[in-house]
Design an enzyme around this catalytic site. Structure first.
Site, short mmCIF file in Angstrom:
data_model
loop_
_atom_site.label_atom_id
_atom_site.label_comp_id
_atom_site.label_asym_id
_atom_site.label_seq_id
_atom_site.Cartn_x
_atom_site.Cartn_y
_atom_site.Cartn_z
N GLU A 119 32.74 45.69 38.59
CA GLU A 119 33.49 44.88 39.55
C GLU A 119 32.96 45.06 40.98
O GLU A 119 32.83 44.08 41.72
CB GLU A 119 34.98 45.24 39.48
CG GLU A 119 35.61 44.79 38.18
CD GLU A 119 36.98 45.35 37.92
OE1 GLU A 119 37.59 44.93 36.92
OE2 GLU A 119 37.48 46.20 38.69
N LYS B 118 45.53 40.20 45.63
CA LYS B 118 45.51 38.84 45.11
C LYS B 118 46.11 37.86 46.13
O LYS B 118 46.68 38.28 47.14
CB LYS B 118 46.28 38.78 43.79
CG LYS B 118 45.63 39.61 42.68
CD LYS B 118 46.47 39.55 41.42
CE LYS B 118 45.86 40.37 40.30
NZ LYS B 118 46.70 40.31 39.09
N ASN C 201 51.46 39.72 40.75
CA ASN C 201 51.71 41.15 40.88
C ASN C 201 50.91 41.84 41.98
O ASN C 201 50.57 43.01 41.88
CB ASN C 201 51.55 41.86 39.53
CG ASN C 201 50.14 41.80 39.00
OD1 ASN C 201 49.22 41.31 39.66
ND2 ASN C 201 49.95 42.32 37.81
N TYR D 174 37.32 38.17 35.20
CA TYR D 174 38.36 38.22 34.17
C TYR D 174 37.85 37.84 32.78
O TYR D 174 38.63 37.45 31.92
CB TYR D 174 39.52 37.29 34.56
CG TYR D 174 40.34 37.82 35.71
CD1 TYR D 174 41.14 38.95 35.56
CD2 TYR D 174 40.33 37.19 36.94
CE1 TYR D 174 41.90 39.44 36.61
CE2 TYR D 174 41.10 37.66 38.01
CZ TYR D 174 41.88 38.78 37.83
OH TYR D 174 42.64 39.27 38.87
N HIS E 76 44.92 43.80 41.93
CA HIS E 76 44.14 44.20 40.76
C HIS E 76 43.52 45.55 41.06
O HIS E 76 43.11 45.81 42.18
CB HIS E 76 43.03 43.17 40.50
CG HIS E 76 41.96 43.70 39.60
ND1 HIS E 76 42.06 43.62 38.23
CD2 HIS E 76 40.79 44.35 39.87
CE1 HIS E 76 40.98 44.20 37.69
NE2 HIS E 76 40.20 44.64 38.67
#
Length: 158
Positions: free
Chosen positions: A136, A19, A122, A59, A125
């Site tokens: 994905e 990310k 975080n 998402y 993913h």
């Protein structure tokens, strides 16, 4: 004849995305390296600046959650590093390598346990199911992935 798989799936694929916070902190290479050292085969990678539409599609299962707008805006804040890997139980093992979504609950030695501090930032993913991994990978790599053999595969897998 049953088509149920009974043995290990050496060709299972997973999608891992570093990310914006991970890219900004220079962690893409470290994360890629951890997956390769674990024995996973990199079959696609790229640095990307995703569109809002791509992120909303990625998402979509979180669309009704209160944090969705903030998540999308955060993911638009910088580039992401996209990777697809292939290997034994790639989805389950990849999730274990990433650690818990909340980094404070992640064990040391996991990517989030070592590098992340907050759930909203975080680092990465990882696909949560084989079906989602395939969806994905198709979304982030419409050009496809590479099919090749690793020379050390016979040393890694039984």
């Amino acid at each position: 004849m049953s088509t149920t798989q009974t043995g290990p799936n050496l060709r299972e694929r997973t999608y891992i995305m570093v990310k914006p916070d991970g890219v900004d902190r220079g962690l893409a290479g470290e994360i890629l390296s951890r997956f390769e050292k674990r024995g996973f085969k990199l079959i696609a990678s790229k640095l990307a600046r995703p569109s809002r539409a791509t992120l909303e599609q990625h998402y979509e299962d979180l669309r009704e959650r209160s944090f969705f707008p903030g998540l999308i805006n955060y993911m638009l804040s910088g580039p992401v590093f996209c990777m697809a890997f292939e290997g034994l139980d790639a989805v389950k093992t990849g999730r274990a390598m990433l650690g818990a979504t909340n980094p404070l609950a992640s064990a040391p030695g996991t990517i989030r346990g070592d590098f992340a501090l907050a759930t909203g930032r975080n680092i990465c993913h990882g696909s949560d199911t084989v079906a989602n991994a395939e969806k994905e990978i198709a979304l982030w790599f419409p050009e496809g992935t590479l099919d090749y053999s690793l020379s050390q595969a016979s040393m890694i897998y039984e």
